[in-house]
Design a protein around this motif. Sequence first.
Motif, PDB file in Angstrom:
ATOM      1  N   VAL A 286      -9.232  -4.131  -4.244  1.00 20.09           N
ATOM      2  CA  VAL A 286      -9.378  -2.687  -2.821  1.00 20.09           C
ATOM      3  C   VAL A 286      -8.992  -3.229  -1.935  1.00 20.09           C
ATOM      4  O   VAL A 286      -9.846  -4.305  -1.202  1.00 20.09           O
ATOM      5  CB  VAL A 286     -10.537  -2.454  -3.409  1.00 20.09           C
ATOM      6  CG1 VAL A 286     -10.473  -1.253  -2.323  1.00 20.09           C
ATOM      7  CG2 VAL A 286     -10.969  -2.111  -4.888  1.00 20.09           C
ATOM      8  N   ILE A 287      -7.734  -3.175  -1.454  1.00 19.22           N
ATOM      9  CA  ILE A 287      -7.215  -3.693   0.227  1.00 19.22           C
ATOM     10  C   ILE A 287      -7.092  -1.712   1.047  1.00 19.22           C
ATOM     11  O   ILE A 287      -6.271  -1.429   0.699  1.00 19.22           O
ATOM     12  CB  ILE A 287      -6.108  -4.248  -0.198  1.00 19.22           C
ATOM     13  CG1 ILE A 287      -5.894  -5.480  -0.914  1.00 19.22           C
ATOM     14  CG2 ILE A 287      -5.504  -4.718   0.941  1.00 19.22           C
ATOM     15  CD1 ILE A 287      -4.487  -6.785  -1.706  1.00 19.22           C
ATOM     16  N   HIS A 288      -8.055  -2.242   1.113  1.00 21.18           N
ATOM     17  CA  HIS A 288      -7.786  -1.125   2.908  1.00 21.18           C
ATOM     18  C   HIS A 288      -6.310  -1.614   3.753  1.00 21.18           C
ATOM     19  O   HIS A 288      -6.052  -1.963   3.985  1.00 21.18           O
ATOM     20  CB  HIS A 288      -8.703  -0.800   3.481  1.00 21.18           C
ATOM     21  CG  HIS A 288      -8.968  -0.234   4.205  1.00 21.18           C
ATOM     22  ND1 HIS A 288      -9.688   0.401   5.881  1.00 21.18           N
ATOM     23  CD2 HIS A 288      -8.024   1.596   4.306  1.00 21.18           C
ATOM     24  CE1 HIS A 288      -8.919   1.008   6.605  1.00 21.18           C
ATOM     25  NE2 HIS A 288      -8.768   1.831   5.557  1.00 21.18           N
ATOM     26  N   CYS A 289      -5.192  -0.263   3.476  1.00 19.94           N
ATOM     27  CA  CYS A 289      -4.328  -0.507   3.863  1.00 19.94           C
ATOM     28  C   CYS A 289      -4.063   0.796   4.943  1.00 19.94           C
ATOM     29  O   CYS A 289      -3.252   1.751   4.589  1.00 19.94           O
ATOM     30  CB  CYS A 289      -3.057  -0.776   3.269  1.00 19.94           C
ATOM     31  SG  CYS A 289      -2.816  -2.068   1.797  1.00 19.94           S
ATOM     32  N   PRO A 290      -4.597   1.284   6.029  1.00 17.05           N
ATOM     33  CA  PRO A 290      -4.526   2.485   6.967  1.00 17.05           C
ATOM     34  C   PRO A 290      -3.403   2.158   7.637  1.00 17.05           C
ATOM     35  O   PRO A 290      -2.240   1.079   7.607  1.00 17.05           O
ATOM     36  CB  PRO A 290      -5.577   2.284   7.553  1.00 17.05           C
ATOM     37  CG  PRO A 290      -5.539   0.955   8.357  1.00 17.05           C
ATOM     38  CD  PRO A 290      -5.244   0.163   6.611  1.00 17.05           C
ATOM     39  N   GLY A 291      -2.395   3.899   7.672  1.00 20.63           N
ATOM     40  CA  GLY A 291      -1.447   4.244   8.828  1.00 20.63           C
ATOM     41  C   GLY A 291      -0.781   5.319   8.278  1.00 20.63           C
ATOM     42  O   GLY A 291      -0.855   6.123   8.876  1.00 20.63           O
TER      43      GLY A 291
ATOM     44  N   GLU B 229       1.270   1.600  13.434  1.00 24.15           N
ATOM     45  CA  GLU B 229       1.460   0.113  14.315  1.00 24.15           C
ATOM     46  C   GLU B 229       0.327   0.200  13.178  1.00 24.15           C
ATOM     47  O   GLU B 229       0.442  -1.084  12.268  1.00 24.15           O
ATOM     48  CB  GLU B 229       0.652   0.156  15.546  1.00 24.15           C
ATOM     49  CG  GLU B 229       1.493   0.565  16.576  1.00 24.15           C
ATOM     50  CD  GLU B 229       2.510   1.491  16.883  1.00 24.15           C
ATOM     51  OE1 GLU B 229       1.378   2.562  16.346  1.00 24.15           O
ATOM     52  OE2 GLU B 229       3.193   2.161  17.424  1.00 24.15           O
ATOM     53  N   ALA B 230      -0.583   0.793  11.934  1.00 25.29           N
ATOM     54  CA  ALA B 230      -1.453   0.295  11.534  1.00 25.29           C
ATOM     55  C   ALA B 230      -0.993   0.166   9.870  1.00 25.29           C
ATOM     56  O   ALA B 230      -1.162  -0.696   9.822  1.00 25.29           O
ATOM     57  CB  ALA B 230      -2.694   1.099  11.115  1.00 25.29           C
ATOM     58  N   LEU B 231       0.385   0.937   9.657  1.00 28.83           N
ATOM     59  CA  LEU B 231       1.013   0.717   8.493  1.00 28.83           C
ATOM     60  C   LEU B 231       1.911  -0.269   8.567  1.00 28.83           C
ATOM     61  O   LEU B 231       1.105  -1.275   7.406  1.00 28.83           O
ATOM     62  CB  LEU B 231       1.669   2.287   8.701  1.00 28.83           C
ATOM     63  CG  LEU B 231       2.646   1.777   6.848  1.00 28.83           C
ATOM     64  CD1 LEU B 231       1.200   2.701   6.047  1.00 28.83           C
ATOM     65  CD2 LEU B 231       3.543   2.889   7.340  1.00 28.83           C
ATOM     66  N   ILE B 232       1.822  -1.036   9.470  1.00 29.73           N
ATOM     67  CA  ILE B 232       3.199  -2.119   9.794  1.00 29.73           C
ATOM     68  C   ILE B 232       2.166  -3.456   9.539  1.00 29.73           C
ATOM     69  O   ILE B 232       2.383  -4.426   8.712  1.00 29.73           O
ATOM     70  CB  ILE B 232       4.086  -2.451  10.807  1.00 29.73           C
ATOM     71  CG1 ILE B 232       4.754  -1.016  11.034  1.00 29.73           C
ATOM     72  CG2 ILE B 232       4.654  -3.489  11.335  1.00 29.73           C
ATOM     73  CD1 ILE B 232       6.207  -0.734   9.764  1.00 29.73           C
ATOM     74  N   ALA B 233       1.478  -3.198  10.471  1.00 31.96           N
ATOM     75  CA  ALA B 233      -0.143  -4.100   9.743  1.00 31.96           C
ATOM     76  C   ALA B 233      -0.621  -4.483   8.719  1.00 31.96           C
ATOM     77  O   ALA B 233      -0.642  -6.024   8.637  1.00 31.96           O
ATOM     78  CB  ALA B 233      -0.753  -4.108  11.437  1.00 31.96           C
ATOM     79  N   ALA B 234      -0.549  -3.188   7.758  1.00 31.88           N
ATOM     80  CA  ALA B 234      -1.164  -3.820   6.573  1.00 31.88           C
ATOM     81  C   ALA B 234      -0.148  -3.716   5.625  1.00 31.88           C
ATOM     82  O   ALA B 234      -0.399  -5.075   4.907  1.00 31.88           O
ATOM     83  CB  ALA B 234      -1.639  -2.029   6.313  1.00 31.88           C
ATOM     84  N   ILE B 235       1.146  -3.639   6.354  1.00 29.33           N
ATOM     85  CA  ILE B 235       2.189  -3.912   4.720  1.00 29.33           C
ATOM     86  C   ILE B 235       1.935  -5.948   5.525  1.00 29.33           C
ATOM     87  O   ILE B 235       2.400  -6.177   4.401  1.00 29.33           O
ATOM     88  CB  ILE B 235       3.300  -3.306   5.200  1.00 29.33           C
ATOM     89  CG1 ILE B 235       2.976  -2.287   4.736  1.00 29.33           C
ATOM     90  CG2 ILE B 235       4.111  -4.276   4.295  1.00 29.33           C
ATOM     91  CD1 ILE B 235       4.271  -1.213   5.313  1.00 29.33           C
TER      92      ILE B 235
ATOM     93  N   LYS C  86      -1.121  -7.643   5.453  1.00 25.80           N
ATOM     94  CA  LYS C  86      -2.238  -7.937   3.871  1.00 25.80           C
ATOM     95  C   LYS C  86      -1.424  -8.038   2.601  1.00 25.80           C
ATOM     96  O   LYS C  86      -1.466  -8.827   1.341  1.00 25.80           O
ATOM     97  CB  LYS C  86      -2.583  -6.708   3.816  1.00 25.80           C
ATOM     98  CG  LYS C  86      -3.856  -6.563   4.509  1.00 25.80           C
ATOM     99  CD  LYS C  86      -4.961  -5.276   4.700  1.00 25.80           C
ATOM    100  CE  LYS C  86      -6.091  -5.559   5.353  1.00 25.80           C
ATOM    101  NZ  LYS C  86      -7.047  -4.564   5.694  1.00 25.80           N
ATOM    102  N   LEU C  87      -0.792  -6.982   2.287  1.00 21.68           N
ATOM    103  CA  LEU C  87       0.147  -6.970   1.019  1.00 21.68           C
ATOM    104  C   LEU C  87       1.715  -8.371   1.147  1.00 21.68           C
ATOM    105  O   LEU C  87       1.455  -8.768   0.188  1.00 21.68           O
ATOM    106  CB  LEU C  87       1.005  -6.116   1.168  1.00 21.68           C
ATOM    107  CG  LEU C  87       0.583  -4.218   1.233  1.00 21.68           C
ATOM    108  CD1 LEU C  87       1.298  -3.224   0.917  1.00 21.68           C
ATOM    109  CD2 LEU C  87      -0.755  -4.221   0.243  1.00 21.68           C
ATOM    110  N   PHE C  88       1.871  -8.627   2.423  1.00 21.44           N
ATOM    111  CA  PHE C  88       3.258  -9.458   2.246  1.00 21.44           C
ATOM    112  C   PHE C  88       2.782 -11.057   1.906  1.00 21.44           C
ATOM    113  O   PHE C  88       2.894 -11.619   2.276  1.00 21.44           O
ATOM    114  CB  PHE C  88       4.309  -9.572   3.611  1.00 21.44           C
ATOM    115  CG  PHE C  88       5.075  -8.211   3.584  1.00 21.44           C
ATOM    116  CD1 PHE C  88       5.060  -7.382   2.231  1.00 21.44           C
ATOM    117  CD2 PHE C  88       5.987  -8.586   4.647  1.00 21.44           C
ATOM    118  CE1 PHE C  88       5.950  -6.946   2.677  1.00 21.44           C
ATOM    119  CE2 PHE C  88       6.789  -7.391   4.237  1.00 21.44           C
ATOM    120  CZ  PHE C  88       7.041  -6.346   3.703  1.00 21.44           C
TER     121      PHE C  88
END
Length: 216
Positions: free
Chosen positions: A128-133, A171-177, A180-182
């Motif tokens: 589970v990866i929390h990816c807010p935004g 900003e939170a969405l870009i940071a998560a991608i 974490k995802l990249f």
Amino acid sequence: MALRYETIPVTPFEQNATLLWCDRTLRAAIVDAGGDAQKLLGRVQANGVTVEKLLLTHGHIDHAGAAAELAKALGVPVEGPQEAERFWLDQLPQQGKMFGFAHSDPLTPDCWLADGDSVTVGDETLAVIHCPGHTPGHVVFYSAAAGLLIAGDVLFAGSIGRTDFPMGNHEALIAAIRGKLFALPDDTRVLPGHGPETTIGEERRFNPFVADPRFG
């Protein structure tokens, strides 16, 4: 591959619900049961699997609208999203009225999920990866063994999730991608909440919203 899946578009928004199952045990989960409950149950029957839980990436109506109905019909728990998503899950009736969906009662999952948790589907385990935004409590589900990411409305083929809804944060969405995802392998298959499949490598190189400038 022991983890198998079928993408099932549901609702007028063509949201990609995912039927995910372990092919050793034929135990399954439905991820983001947004609507069209009978259609989802039909695909469960067609694949000969037994649903043991429902998983949610976030609380928007097209992803969560049929979760309570299916959980009751199947006698299974709902797991996820992260607890900050309580805002959206409490608002399911209002969301339904706003978008012309069938009524959906407010939903409290059987367990909230947090970054670093894991969920099981049969013998398979997903991180589970929390990816807010897009929303504050959005999570995604990642199987390293299968090289598979169920991304909800975080990352799409050539696009990213909207952040203009209440409690959205660009900003939170870009940071998560990017953070974490990249970090996942390039050949990871991405199942987004809408539209076609893609891969982490494809989006890292060519997604105009988040591409790594080193590949430009």
